[in-house]
Scaffold this active site. Structure first.
Site, PDB file in Angstrom:
ATOM      1  N   SER A  83      23.059  44.456   7.722  1.00 15.88           N
ATOM      2  CA  SER A  83      22.685  43.234   6.997  1.00 15.88           C
ATOM      3  C   SER A  83      21.285  43.253   6.390  1.00 15.88           C
ATOM      4  O   SER A  83      20.946  42.338   5.642  1.00 15.88           O
ATOM      5  CB  SER A  83      22.795  42.023   7.922  1.00 15.88           C
ATOM      6  OG  SER A  83      24.138  41.654   8.011  1.00 15.88           O
ATOM      7  N   LYS A 119      21.224  42.869   2.746  1.00 16.46           N
ATOM      8  CA  LYS A 119      21.455  41.566   2.088  1.00 16.46           C
ATOM      9  C   LYS A 119      20.189  41.028   1.417  1.00 16.46           C
ATOM     10  O   LYS A 119      20.257  40.344   0.408  1.00 16.46           O
ATOM     11  CB  LYS A 119      21.975  40.551   3.123  1.00 16.46           C
ATOM     12  CG  LYS A 119      23.347  40.929   3.673  1.00 16.46           C
ATOM     13  CD  LYS A 119      23.790  40.026   4.821  1.00 16.46           C
ATOM     14  CE  LYS A 119      25.165  40.423   5.335  1.00 16.46           C
ATOM     15  NZ  LYS A 119      25.581  39.698   6.541  1.00 16.46           N
ATOM     16  N   TYR A 143      30.355  45.626  -0.736  1.00 14.58           N
ATOM     17  CA  TYR A 143      29.656  45.035   0.412  1.00 14.58           C
ATOM     18  C   TYR A 143      29.606  46.038   1.575  1.00 14.58           C
ATOM     19  O   TYR A 143      28.566  46.261   2.191  1.00 14.58           O
ATOM     20  CB  TYR A 143      30.364  43.726   0.833  1.00 14.58           C
ATOM     21  CG  TYR A 143      29.840  43.187   2.132  1.00 14.58           C
ATOM     22  CD1 TYR A 143      28.644  42.478   2.166  1.00 14.58           C
ATOM     23  CD2 TYR A 143      30.511  43.415   3.332  1.00 14.58           C
ATOM     24  CE1 TYR A 143      28.128  42.008   3.370  1.00 14.58           C
ATOM     25  CE2 TYR A 143      30.013  42.947   4.529  1.00 14.58           C
ATOM     26  CZ  TYR A 143      28.830  42.245   4.547  1.00 14.58           C
ATOM     27  OH  TYR A 143      28.319  41.793   5.732  1.00 14.58           O
ATOM     28  N   TYR A 175      20.257  35.486  12.215  1.00 17.43           N
ATOM     29  CA  TYR A 175      21.499  34.861  12.685  1.00 17.43           C
ATOM     30  C   TYR A 175      21.237  33.423  13.134  1.00 17.43           C
ATOM     31  O   TYR A 175      20.370  32.755  12.588  1.00 17.43           O
ATOM     32  CB  TYR A 175      22.162  35.723  13.779  1.00 17.43           C
ATOM     33  CG  TYR A 175      22.382  37.146  13.295  1.00 17.43           C
ATOM     34  CD1 TYR A 175      23.218  37.396  12.214  1.00 17.43           C
ATOM     35  CD2 TYR A 175      21.733  38.223  13.868  1.00 17.43           C
ATOM     36  CE1 TYR A 175      23.412  38.682  11.724  1.00 17.43           C
ATOM     37  CE2 TYR A 175      21.921  39.519  13.395  1.00 17.43           C
ATOM     38  CZ  TYR A 175      22.763  39.732  12.325  1.00 17.43           C
ATOM     39  OH  TYR A 175      22.932  40.993  11.847  1.00 17.43           O
ATOM     40  N   VAL A 180      23.129  44.283  12.465  1.00 20.60           N
ATOM     41  CA  VAL A 180      23.785  44.694  13.715  1.00 20.60           C
ATOM     42  C   VAL A 180      23.612  46.185  14.019  1.00 20.60           C
ATOM     43  O   VAL A 180      23.984  46.633  15.098  1.00 20.60           O
ATOM     44  CB  VAL A 180      25.290  44.318  13.740  1.00 20.60           C
ATOM     45  CG1 VAL A 180      25.480  42.814  13.783  1.00 20.60           C
ATOM     46  CG2 VAL A 180      26.044  44.942  12.589  1.00 20.60           C
TER      47      VAL A 180
HETATM   48  N1  GLU Z   1      28.545  44.997   7.952  1.00 23.72           N
HETATM   49  C1  GLU Z   1      28.360  44.015   8.975  1.00 23.72           C
HETATM   50  C2  GLU Z   1      29.435  42.952   8.865  1.00 23.72           C
HETATM   51  O1  GLU Z   1      29.785  42.598   7.771  1.00 23.72           O
HETATM   52  C3  GLU Z   1      26.997  43.429   8.819  1.00 23.72           C
HETATM   53  C4  GLU Z   1      26.692  42.456   9.901  1.00 23.72           C
HETATM   54  C5  GLU Z   1      25.246  42.300  10.177  1.00 23.72           C
HETATM   55  O2  GLU Z   1      24.491  43.263  10.224  1.00 23.72           O
HETATM   56  O3  GLU Z   1      24.869  41.143  10.330  1.00 23.72           O
HETATM   57  O4  GLU Z   1      29.921  42.444   9.836  1.00 23.72           O
END
Ligand code: GLU
Length: 307
Positions: free
Chosen positions: A67, A70, A192, A243, A261
């Site tokens: 993530s 992002k 993604y 989160y 994650v």
């Molecule tokens: N590729 C992970 C998912 O889509 C990223 C989650 C994360 O790092 O928050 O669940």
């Protein structure tokens, strides 16, 4: 305390804490990393005289950015679209798990922020419309900002996530059902997953994160974001980058940050430096236990927080 003393102390605190976390396993390939790995890097931000990146532990070992991607995808889209982006995605803390279907349905296809998975899918969809190759554009951007032309997707991680990505597929279909995607669901999911699979080191990420510490100025000294766009990204990181524990993180660390994650956390000290901490063992919210502890120790020892 000099830089080396700070790094030693950060490392000592983080390694002690890491034993209490658990490595993410819902993407099976992620579970294969060493839970005891730990790295931390500080990249000075000033474009004129940045000085060397300093680090400790496994700071030159590549890991799955997940993530963390992002934030950089958001920067590219915001640079192109400006404030119109906020009509498609919110800027509030989620208060729910990052992959919640219920929240997206309740809020009629407008994701709570760009860092929950639904919000990131919308950003990727837009980046795909803008570039024709969202994940490729992001990889090139990260190569440029980190100064590492060799960084790349990790096909093993991407394959593993694709095989187990039912919830993200459900989120993408729900967005499409609400008329919120311009590209086919398959295309958005592909890009993604690719972007999440990019592997980078703490050194790479601390350098790339300087974009936000320099208020939108790129590594080559050109401006990507206006000062106020950079402020908006830092603000959304503060309220939603870790989160549904962003309050706890702000309380302990006091910096805009984004976690993934894969166990990475990037953090911004505006005007001063980009930081990256990595430890694969996560707490119940999905944040790296060693990463939070390291950043907590760092801001306590240096006094560098936004508060
Ligand atoms: N590729 C992970 C998912 O889509 C990223 C989650 C994360 O790092 O928050 O669940």
């Amino acid at each position: 305390m000099d830089d080396q003393d700070v790094l030693d102390e950060v490392s000592r605190a983080a390694r002690q804490a890491a034993a209490t976390g658990t490595v993410a396993s819902y993407i099976p390939a992620l579970a294969r990393v060493d839970p005891a790995a730990f790295g931390f890097a500080i990249a000075p931000a000033p474009a004129a005289d940045p000085g060397p990146v300093r680090g400790t532990g496994d700071w030159r070992v590549p890991f799955s950015i997940q993530s963390l991607s992002k934030v950089f995808a958001l920067a590219l889209v915001l640079a192109a679209d400006g404030d119109t982006l906020w009509q498609r995605v919110g800027k509030e803390p989620s208060g729910s798990p990052f992959n919640s279907l219920a929240q997206l349905e309740r809020e009629r296809g407008i994701p709570r922020n760009p860092f929950v998975n639904a919000g990131a899918l919308v950003v990727t969809d837009r980046l795909q419309s803008l570039t024709g190759d969202a994940s490729g554009a992001l990889r090139e951007f990260l190569r440029a900002e980190s100064g590492n032309p060799a960084l790349d997707f990790d096909p093993r991680i991407a394959r593993s996530e694709r095989r187990h990505g039912h919830r993200n597929a459900a989120l993408a279909h729900l967005l499409a059902d609400h008329g919120k995607l311009a590209n086919p669901v398959r295309t958005v999911l592909y890009h993604y997953t690719q972007q999440c699979s990019i592997a980078m080191t703490c050194q790479d990420l601390a350098l790339a994160t300087c974009l936000f510490a320099r208020h939108g100025i790129r590594a080559d000294a050109t401006r990507l974001l206006t000062r106020s766009e950079a402020k908006r990204i830092n603000a959304v990181m503060l309220v939603g980058g870790t989160y549904d524990a962003a309050g706890e993180f702000a309380h302990r660390v006091g910096l805009p940050a984004k976690s993934g994650v894969g166990g990475g956390i990037i953090a911004v000290v505006p005007g001063r430096c980009g930081l990256c901490a990595w430890g694969p063992a996560l707490d119940d919210h999905g944040n790296s236990v060693a990463g939070i502890t390291a950043l907590d120790a760092f801001t306590t020892l240096t006094g560098w927080s936004v508060f």
